[in-house]
Scaffold this motif. Sequence first.
Motif, PDB file in Angstrom:
ATOM      1  N   ILE A 394       0.843  -1.206   0.000  1.00 45.50           N
ATOM      2  CA  ILE A 394       0.000   0.000   0.000  1.00 45.50           C
ATOM      3  C   ILE A 394       0.877   1.255   0.000  1.00 45.50           C
ATOM      4  CG2 ILE A 394      -1.625   1.351   1.407  1.00 45.50           C
ATOM      5  CD1 ILE A 394      -2.806  -1.385   2.318  1.00 45.50           C
ATOM      6  N   ALA A 395       1.918   1.246   0.823  1.00 44.21           N
ATOM      7  CA  ALA A 395       2.827   2.399   0.876  1.00 44.21           C
ATOM      8  C   ALA A 395       3.506   2.615  -0.455  1.00 44.21           C
ATOM      9  CB  ALA A 395       3.860   2.179   1.979  1.00 44.21           C
ATOM     10  N   SER A 396       3.882   1.512  -1.114  1.00 38.02           N
ATOM     11  CA  SER A 396       4.560   1.621  -2.406  1.00 38.02           C
ATOM     12  C   SER A 396       3.639   2.207  -3.470  1.00 38.02           C
ATOM     13  CB  SER A 396       5.053   0.234  -2.830  1.00 38.02           C
ATOM     14  OG  SER A 396       5.591   0.260  -4.138  1.00 38.02           O
ATOM     15  N   ASP A 401       2.531   5.727   3.959  1.00 37.75           N
ATOM     16  CA  ASP A 401       2.866   4.549   4.751  1.00 37.75           C
ATOM     17  C   ASP A 401       1.870   4.371   5.897  1.00 37.75           C
ATOM     18  OD1 ASP A 401       3.953   2.533   6.238  1.00 37.75           O
ATOM     19  OD2 ASP A 401       5.961   3.388   6.356  1.00 37.75           O
ATOM     20  N   PRO A 402       1.093   3.274   5.895  1.00 37.34           N
ATOM     21  CA  PRO A 402       0.089   3.079   6.948  1.00 37.34           C
ATOM     22  C   PRO A 402       0.679   2.938   8.352  1.00 37.34           C
ATOM     23  CG  PRO A 402      -0.352   1.625   5.079  1.00 37.34           C
ATOM     24  CD  PRO A 402       1.013   2.219   4.862  1.00 37.34           C
ATOM     25  N   THR A 403       1.975   2.670   8.461  1.00 37.91           N
ATOM     26  CA  THR A 403       2.583   2.525   9.786  1.00 37.91           C
ATOM     27  C   THR A 403       3.044   3.861  10.355  1.00 37.91           C
ATOM     28  OG1 THR A 403       4.804   2.109   8.871  1.00 37.91           O
ATOM     29  CG2 THR A 403       3.349   0.199   9.195  1.00 37.91           C
ATOM     30  N   ARG A 404       2.941   4.940   9.565  1.00 39.54           N
ATOM     31  CA  ARG A 404       3.328   6.276  10.040  1.00 39.54           C
ATOM     32  C   ARG A 404       2.058   7.056  10.389  1.00 39.54           C
ATOM     33  NH1 ARG A 404       6.972   8.717   5.418  1.00 39.54           N
ATOM     34  NH2 ARG A 404       6.879  10.511   6.830  1.00 39.54           N
ATOM     35  N   PRO A 405       1.932   7.568  11.608  1.00 39.83           N
ATOM     36  CA  PRO A 405       0.682   8.217  12.054  1.00 39.83           C
ATOM     37  C   PRO A 405       0.179   9.302  11.108  1.00 39.83           C
ATOM     38  CG  PRO A 405       2.143   7.883  13.916  1.00 39.83           C
ATOM     39  CD  PRO A 405       2.935   7.510  12.691  1.00 39.83           C
TER      40      PRO A 405
END
Length: 422
Positions: A394-396, A401-405
């Motif tokens: 997804i981030a690519s 990036d879903p892991t970054r708030p």
Amino acid sequence: MTSHIAGRSTSLDRAAQALLAEADALARRIVAQLVHELPAYARLPREQLDGDVLTITADGVRTFARLLRSRADRRLPADYLAALSSSAAQRAEEQIPMSDVMRAYFVGAQLSLEHLDMALGPDVHTQMVELIRRTFDYLQEVTAGVADGYARERRLTLGETLSARLQLGNALVEGAPDDAVAEAALLAGVEVAPAYTVVALRVSEDRPGPADAPARRTSESTNAEVIRARLVREVRSHLLGSLDHDVLWLPNYRDALILIPFDPAERRTGLRPRDFDRVSAGLTTPVSAGIATGASAASGVSVAARTAIEVRDLVERLRRKPGCYELADVALEYQMSRPGPGQRALADLVSPLTGERDLRATLQIFIDENRHRTRTARRLGVHPNTVDNRLRRIASLTGLDPTRPHDMTRLEAAMAAALLGS
């Protein structure tokens, strides 16, 4: 053979005559016994006990006596059954339990048999089997007549009460003038509360069941409305059994509105989402609900109802998991639900995921589970490492990036905008 039948008839004739001769006195003893055994009858006014209750009791004794005398027809006369049904309806109106009304006729039959035992002794004992058979014939028709009259009156009373409560609920939801609300409350016998919590309820289409449930739902598709109505009735029965008796239930607002009274002066803030979730926890059918609170004066309930409905419908469009939501829970999405360039710009952020069904499902569940990868994996039925791989993909594709708030906040808004704009 002929003499045996004649003897039996003579015995039953004597039994009938013994009842007819003492019908009024026996009826008074029966009424006295009803007052002694059944508290509901003891609460009736004396003039009523000595009036219509005594009258129908005496008629019952005479009808039973004529049944004993009858040679062929063991059906009770239509006029007696009509009077019996009418009497049962009156007992229903007086709030006497149907079980007590039925027991009254058994008490009458018992005292009638005891009277025959005392009056005739061995003469009637020889025909006890036939006497008991005819007693059962009498009680069978009597209980059917009582049940019919009682149920008919209860349906009528319940229908009138339900109609009045619906009228009151609709008056509040539609923002009717105070005098119209007051008149509806008077008809319903309900005191208007200072404020109401309004819950807009929707029964989930995805309900749990056994492994063959999907196939069964498909086969029942032609009866979808019947099935849905049954589910709504189950939800209604559970919720109204758990909430205050002055709750107003209004059907047909996809699927219902519930108006729950409270008094702010008592420092009660009304029902909160967590309270409703707790009350609905015992349901086997998932429900989604929007909740809002408004004062009963100056169209406050009407505004609250519109808000609750909009929140519920928004949650449904966002495909959130079943539960109860208030406006604060979806405030950002609520604002984004208004069409415009901002909504389209946000939706474009996740357009690279179009056609990527697994990635979109993973991202949506990751949002629903408050970014918890293990719970996300459990709901998807995959390994947590698979979730990590999909989040990297997804981030690519999106550059977020879903892991970054910070990025996740934008992705969450983008997913909501995409769903609301579709």
